[in-house]
Design a protein around this motif. Structure first.
Motif, PDB file in Angstrom:
ATOM      1  N   TRP A 171      -0.434   3.121   4.542  1.00  0.00           N
ATOM      2  CA  TRP A 171      -2.041   3.175   4.602  1.00  0.00           C
ATOM      3  C   TRP A 171      -2.796   4.280   6.266  1.00  0.00           C
ATOM      4  O   TRP A 171      -1.674   3.541   7.446  1.00  0.00           O
ATOM      5  CB  TRP A 171      -1.889   2.093   4.374  1.00  0.00           C
ATOM      6  CG  TRP A 171      -1.599   1.358   2.699  1.00  0.00           C
ATOM      7  CD1 TRP A 171      -0.630   0.707   2.717  1.00  0.00           C
ATOM      8  CD2 TRP A 171      -2.353   0.969   2.026  1.00  0.00           C
ATOM      9  NE1 TRP A 171      -1.189   0.096   1.275  1.00  0.00           N
ATOM     10  CE2 TRP A 171      -1.746   0.900   0.821  1.00  0.00           C
ATOM     11  CE3 TRP A 171      -4.484   1.537   1.592  1.00  0.00           C
ATOM     12  CZ2 TRP A 171      -2.182   0.915  -0.629  1.00  0.00           C
ATOM     13  CZ3 TRP A 171      -3.950   2.191   0.360  1.00  0.00           C
ATOM     14  CH2 TRP A 171      -3.492   1.340  -0.492  1.00  0.00           C
ATOM     15  N   ARG A 224     -12.453   4.683   5.213  1.00  0.00           N
ATOM     16  CA  ARG A 224     -11.319   5.601   4.723  1.00  0.00           C
ATOM     17  C   ARG A 224     -10.125   4.698   4.141  1.00  0.00           C
ATOM     18  O   ARG A 224      -9.150   4.430   4.813  1.00  0.00           O
ATOM     19  CB  ARG A 224     -11.395   6.181   5.467  1.00  0.00           C
ATOM     20  CG  ARG A 224      -9.538   7.812   4.608  1.00  0.00           C
ATOM     21  CD  ARG A 224      -9.541   8.310   5.803  1.00  0.00           C
ATOM     22  NE  ARG A 224     -10.707   9.684   6.221  1.00  0.00           N
ATOM     23  CZ  ARG A 224     -10.858  10.698   5.452  1.00  0.00           C
ATOM     24  NH1 ARG A 224     -10.921  11.225   4.102  1.00  0.00           N
ATOM     25  NH2 ARG A 224     -11.658  11.470   5.891  1.00  0.00           N
ATOM     26  N   PHE A 225     -10.074   4.687   2.718  1.00  0.00           N
ATOM     27  CA  PHE A 225      -8.622   3.919   2.259  1.00  0.00           C
ATOM     28  C   PHE A 225      -7.134   5.197   1.515  1.00  0.00           C
ATOM     29  O   PHE A 225      -8.084   5.777   0.440  1.00  0.00           O
ATOM     30  CB  PHE A 225      -9.356   3.103   1.470  1.00  0.00           C
ATOM     31  CG  PHE A 225     -10.118   2.063   1.627  1.00  0.00           C
ATOM     32  CD1 PHE A 225      -9.524   0.650   2.413  1.00  0.00           C
ATOM     33  CD2 PHE A 225     -11.299   2.034   1.478  1.00  0.00           C
ATOM     34  CE1 PHE A 225     -10.518  -0.146   2.528  1.00  0.00           C
ATOM     35  CE2 PHE A 225     -12.382   1.715   2.112  1.00  0.00           C
ATOM     36  CZ  PHE A 225     -12.300   0.361   1.959  1.00  0.00           C
ATOM     37  N   GLU A 226      -6.699   5.384   2.542  1.00  0.00           N
ATOM     38  CA  GLU A 226      -5.749   6.457   2.290  1.00  0.00           C
ATOM     39  C   GLU A 226      -4.358   5.962   1.575  1.00  0.00           C
ATOM     40  O   GLU A 226      -4.086   5.194   2.750  1.00  0.00           O
ATOM     41  CB  GLU A 226      -5.773   7.075   3.033  1.00  0.00           C
ATOM     42  CG  GLU A 226      -5.514   8.790   2.626  1.00  0.00           C
ATOM     43  CD  GLU A 226      -4.991   9.496   3.724  1.00  0.00           C
ATOM     44  OE1 GLU A 226      -4.442   9.635   4.580  1.00  0.00           O
ATOM     45  OE2 GLU A 226      -6.198   9.972   4.344  1.00  0.00           O
ATOM     46  N   ARG A 227      -3.662   6.062   1.422  1.00  0.00           N
ATOM     47  CA  ARG A 227      -2.449   5.413   0.511  1.00  0.00           C
ATOM     48  C   ARG A 227      -1.497   6.968   0.457  1.00  0.00           C
ATOM     49  O   ARG A 227      -2.259   7.901  -0.421  1.00  0.00           O
ATOM     50  CB  ARG A 227      -2.125   4.993  -0.775  1.00  0.00           C
ATOM     51  CG  ARG A 227      -0.878   4.439  -1.411  1.00  0.00           C
ATOM     52  CD  ARG A 227      -0.061   3.698  -0.229  1.00  0.00           C
ATOM     53  NE  ARG A 227       0.786   2.891  -0.862  1.00  0.00           N
ATOM     54  CZ  ARG A 227       2.036   2.990  -0.909  1.00  0.00           C
ATOM     55  NH1 ARG A 227       3.310   4.323  -0.444  1.00  0.00           N
ATOM     56  NH2 ARG A 227       2.991   2.821  -1.915  1.00  0.00           N
ATOM     57  N   ASN A 237      -1.130  12.376  -0.882  1.00  0.00           N
ATOM     58  CA  ASN A 237      -1.771  10.919  -0.826  1.00  0.00           C
ATOM     59  C   ASN A 237      -3.148  11.104  -1.316  1.00  0.00           C
ATOM     60  O   ASN A 237      -3.247  12.108  -1.747  1.00  0.00           O
ATOM     61  CB  ASN A 237      -2.523  11.142   0.972  1.00  0.00           C
ATOM     62  CG  ASN A 237      -3.169  12.290   1.317  1.00  0.00           C
ATOM     63  OD1 ASN A 237      -3.692  12.136   1.350  1.00  0.00           O
ATOM     64  ND2 ASN A 237      -2.512  12.868   2.747  1.00  0.00           N
ATOM     65  N   GLY A 239      -6.836   8.637  -2.131  1.00  0.00           N
ATOM     66  CA  GLY A 239      -7.191   7.559  -1.469  1.00  0.00           C
ATOM     67  C   GLY A 239      -8.891   7.754  -2.172  1.00  0.00           C
ATOM     68  O   GLY A 239      -9.438   8.239  -2.530  1.00  0.00           O
TER      69      GLY A 239
END
Length: 317
Positions: A171, A224-227, A237, A239
């Motif tokens: 993450w 920012r949400f990034e997997r 990725n 997000g």
């Protein structure tokens, strides 16, 4: 510390940031500064590097015919083994029904420090600034007609930026804050004046966004949400990038006084998709696509992007 490579990635940158990837980041750009940058690496085994250079290409589609392109140089410097200085310089090219405009865009400076280092995660903090390269009042070549804001190469304001990020193997979660210090630009675009009588195309969209004269932008907050899905050389990725304008934009009215503009606060949300490939420990490619999901009710400067794409090559010295 073994942190440097996770600070080296993509430019907004779109955004910024702009604010990537809708209004506020692909142009204002703070979403891609320092700790808020996308696609940061989490790796405890790569030694610190003295310097890095990223060469990138960005393309964004506006709500009109205009296509916004930029070539970007992104330099990373290590200071005393504790701080990372990022200097980002874009060269902008805008082309559409009004013609074309080009020049050096706003310069981004950011200083990042690793605040907490654990085997499982890192927490970074960033302070930075956006520096304008012109007054955002460039005219159509050979005419007195001033380009609208989305044709300008600079926002025309000095901005302060602060942010932080949490990074582990899966993450990346970051937050950012952008505050214009010198609030107003010097753009004087007016679609109704005689200087635009030569243009025979449709002016409906620009007239809807014709209140950006000496615009004072509001304050933006982003997350920012990034997997990340990591392999030996390849990383994918996905997000989300929400940007919320917490204060209203202001523009001059007919009495030459500033008034707050309704509909200029609220959420702009984009979906992000990224691909990273490392050739070796020194270099790699990064590809990011951003798609607008929702936008604010009213953008007086017309800077909204439908979608953006960027490709970057990074070399570490």
């Amino acid at each position: 510390m073994y942190i440097y490579r996770k600070l080296i990635s993509l430019l907004i940158a779109l955004s910024l940031s702009y604010g990537l990837y809708s209004q506020g980041c692909s142009d204002a750009g703070f979403c891609t500064m320092g700790a808020m940058k996308p696609s940061q690496e989490f790796n405890k085994n790569i030694p610190i590097k003295l310097r890095s250079v990223t060469v990138g290409f960005y393309e964004g589609q506006s709500n009109t015919s205009a296509i916004i392109r930029a070539g970007i140089l992104d330099f990373g410097f290590s200071i005393g083994g504790q701080y990372d200085l990022q200097v980002k310089v874009p060269y902008m090219y805008i082309d559409g029904n009004f013609g074309s405009n080009s020049g050096i865009g706003d310069i981004s400076l950011s200083l990042t420090k690793n605040l907490i280092t654990k085997p499982e995660f890192d927490i970074l903090g960033t302070l930075g600034a956006k520096i304008p390269t012109n007054r955002s009042n460039i005219t159509v070549p050979g005419r007195d007609a001033v380009f609208p804001m989305y044709y300008q190469t600079s926002l025309g304001t000095y901005d302060m930026v602060a942010g932080a990020s949490f990074i582990n193997k899966k993450w990346l979660i970051s937050v950012g804050y952008q505050q214009p210090l010198i609030h107003q630009n010097e753009n004087t675009f007016d679609a109704s004046v005689d200087s635009w009588s030569w243009y025979e195309g449709g002016m409906s969209y620009v007239r809807e966004h014709d209140v950006g004269r000496n615009l004072r932008r509001g304050t933006d907050v982003m997350m920012r949400f990034e997997r990340n899905f990591r392999m030996s050389r390849l990383t994918f990725n996905v997000g989300l990038l929400p940007i919320y304008r917490i204060t209203k934009d202001q523009a001059l009215n007919e009495d030459n006084e500033y008034e707050k503009l309704e509909g200029t606060t609220g959420l702009a949300l984009s979906a992000l998709f990224g691909l990273n490939y490392k050739f070796n420990v020194f270099s790699g490619l990064n590809l990011i696509y951003g798609q607008r999901i929702t936008d604010r009710e009213f953008n007086p400067d017309g800077l909204t992007r439908k979608h953006v794409i960027s490709l970057n090559y990074t070399y570490n010295f």
